[in-house]
Design an enzyme around this catalytic site. Structure first.
Site, PDB file in Angstrom:
ATOM      1  N   LYS A  46       1.143  -1.142  -0.128  1.00 37.07           N
ATOM      2  CA  LYS A  46      -0.066  -0.057   0.185  1.00 37.07           C
ATOM      3  C   LYS A  46       0.855   1.297   0.139  1.00 37.07           C
ATOM      4  CE  LYS A  46      -3.648   2.305   2.900  1.00 37.07           C
ATOM      5  NZ  LYS A  46      -4.496   2.018   3.966  1.00 37.07           N
ATOM      6  N   SER A  62      -9.292   2.566   3.790  1.00 39.42           N
ATOM      7  CA  SER A  62      -8.321   3.279   2.931  1.00 39.42           C
ATOM      8  C   SER A  62      -7.642   2.480   2.110  1.00 39.42           C
ATOM      9  CB  SER A  62      -7.434   4.273   3.624  1.00 39.42           C
ATOM     10  OG  SER A  62      -6.449   3.471   4.453  1.00 39.42           O
ATOM     11  N   SER A  93      -9.638   0.614   7.943  1.00 33.17           N
ATOM     12  CA  SER A  93      -8.990   0.399   6.426  1.00 33.17           C
ATOM     13  C   SER A  93      -8.524  -0.707   6.106  1.00 33.17           C
ATOM     14  CB  SER A  93      -8.210   1.560   6.510  1.00 33.17           C
ATOM     15  OG  SER A  93      -8.655   2.745   6.640  1.00 33.17           O
TER      16      SER A  93
END
Length: 495
Positions: A74, A152, A176
């Site tokens: 990520k 997220s 997230s």
């Protein structure tokens, strides 16, 4: 090996093929790259391709429990030395910022033999439950690209669900990991506070509110990844006792008879979609069929007050992030999104006593949850209060945008908080995800399990919240559920 064969295997199985010499790491990487190139133009999950770095890694030598398996990180607090690191932020992207070193998490992934070849889309500073940053544009859900993959860690979830990789890096400061797992039909475990590393730049994030891990398709991949990265580091602020046995072994153990509380009621008083209610009710029946005791109950916690205390700390962190990025990049307001600037303004309006009181109340919420869990093994809720939203549907409405612009223009953030408008805006924004913040504030592990698909074909996960140190027990239950209601072979329609 072709893509159909690749997609039918999880990371542990792929690593076994590499170890036996039946396929090479380079072959697996090329399959992953080819798939990424095929689906990413539609999904926009991979925002920083690092194919050549991946090819150098795949050439070896490689060792470790997952040697040769391709993976994506990520683009937020999972730094890769020399690689772009933008965190969904326009200012960092315009600067072309590159990470000076690997994060400790990435080091441990490399030690496990993983082949990292790109970084995934995230909202600016990971501050939203959707993935629609101005810097890269919206990421889309492979089950229906008109809908969000959540956030997220939306880019990671989108590409795992699309079959690019068996798992991808994620982190969770308010849901997230669990939110995108729920949106994309994947398994998402948020480890407990301090279980996974944040170094070398931090000892923890947001007082342990946020934790690092990954989103996976299979439960055993999640367990093996956690075995590979869990444990203290030099800057650990929350040293934890190691688990009684490897997490991989927990997935092979019967969880025994568990007592599980469940609630379908939004803890902030907002509506819950019938699909989310059905997801929990169906799972309750499944649990009972497996011999567990299930009853409706919920902890006595003022979750709206808790959510505001969670938000205040997020706002303060947002102010710190904006200030740091200004110093690093020299950017003005045009380097940031309006929502980010407004959150930062609210954060700057907090006094030190305000901030400390928020943090101290976290401890009250933790005691209340742990008191509740004295009578139960887990609390079960919907992961989301509604099915995955359409792209753009969760954007800040125009009237709220006008209010935020006023805040920035005249410095009215204290007035807005005193009038209750901030709480009203928070309630509106959190109506989609009212169930996930509890585990972050209290620091306990929690997971989203893909046990329901809606009438419109979109997935909707079910959340289980455990007590401190319950990662192994959660994984044991998850593996039992996976055997009872297999989800691994359920894949989105071809894009």
């Amino acid at each position: 090996m072709d893509f159909d064969e690749y997609r039918k295997l999880d990371g542990v199985a792929l690593a076994g093929l590499v170890a036996r010499g039946e396929v090479s790491a380079a072959e697996l990487l090329e399959l992953a790259i080819t798939r990424a190139e095929q689906v990413n133009p539609r999904l926009n999950g991979l925002v920083i391709p690092l194919y050549e770095e991946g090819r150098r890694t795949a050439a070896g030598p490689l060792s470790g429990p997952l040697a040769g398996v391709p993976m994506l990180a990520k683009d937020l607090f999972q730094e890769m030395a020399g690689a772009p690191c933008y965190m969904g932020n326009k200012a960092l992207k315009n600067m072309g910022f590159r990470a000076p070193h690997d994060s400790e998490l990435v080091k441990r992934w490399r030690q496990a033999g993983l082949v990292l070849f790109g970084r995934t889309n995230t909202p600016e500073f990971g501050a939203k439950g959707i993935t629609e940053p101005d810097s890269f544009g919206p990421c889309r859900n492979p089950w229906n690209p008109d809908h969000t993959p959540g956030g997220s860690s939306g880019g990671s979830a989108s590409l795992v669900a699309a079959g690019v990789v068996p798992f991808a890096g994620a982190n969770d400061g308010g849901g997230s990991i669990r939110i995108p797992a729920a949106c994309c039909g994947l398994f998402g475990l948020k480890p407990g506070r301090g279980r996974t590393p944040w170094g070398p730049d931090f000892g923890e994030a947001l007082h342990g509110l946020s934790v690092n891990h990954a989103i996976t398709r299979s439960v055993r991949d999640c367990a093996v990844l956690l075995d590979a990265v869990a444990g203290d580091e030099l800057a650990s602020l929350y040293p934890l006792a190691p688990p009684a046995r490897p997490y991989r072994e927990e997935t092979e153990r019967d969880p025994g008879t568990l007592r599980i509380a469940f609630s379908n009621r939004s803890p902030i008083g907002t509506a819950v979609d019938p699909e989310a209610v059905r997801a929990v009710e169906k799972t309750a029946r499944l649990l009972e069929s497996l011999g567990h005791r299930v009853e409706e109950a919920e902890p006595d916690i003022d979750v709206m007050a808790m959510s505001m205390d969670w938000l205040m700390v997020w706002f303060a962190k947002c102010a710190d992030s904006v200030d740091e990025m200004r110093r690093l990049t020299g950017a003005g307001d045009d380097g940031f999104e309006l929502d980010t600037l407004a959150m930062a303004a609210f954060g700057r309006s907090l006094s030190a006593p305000d901030y400390l009181q928020c943090y101290q109340r976290w401890q009250t919420y933790t005691r209340q949850l742990m008191a509740f869990l004295q009578g139960y093994d887990f609390l079960m809720t919907p992961t989301l209060a509604m099915p995955p939203a359409r792209i753009g549907a969760m954007a800040t409405p125009s009237l709220q945008q006008a209010a935020l612009k006023l805040v920035l223009k005249v410095g009215a953030q204290k007035l807005l908080m005193k009038t209750g408008l901030v709480e009203q805006m928070a309630r509106e924004n959190l109506k989609y995800t009212p169930f996930t913040q509890l585990a972050n504030v209290t620091g306990v592990p929690a997971m989203s399990v893909p046990l329901h698909w809606c009438d419109n074909g979109l997935p909707l996960g079910v959340q289980f919240v455990g007590g401190h140190g319950d990662e192994g027990k959660l994984l044991s239950l998850a593996a039992q559920l996976e055997r009872a209601e297999p989800w691994f072979d359920r894949v989105p329609p071809e894009l």
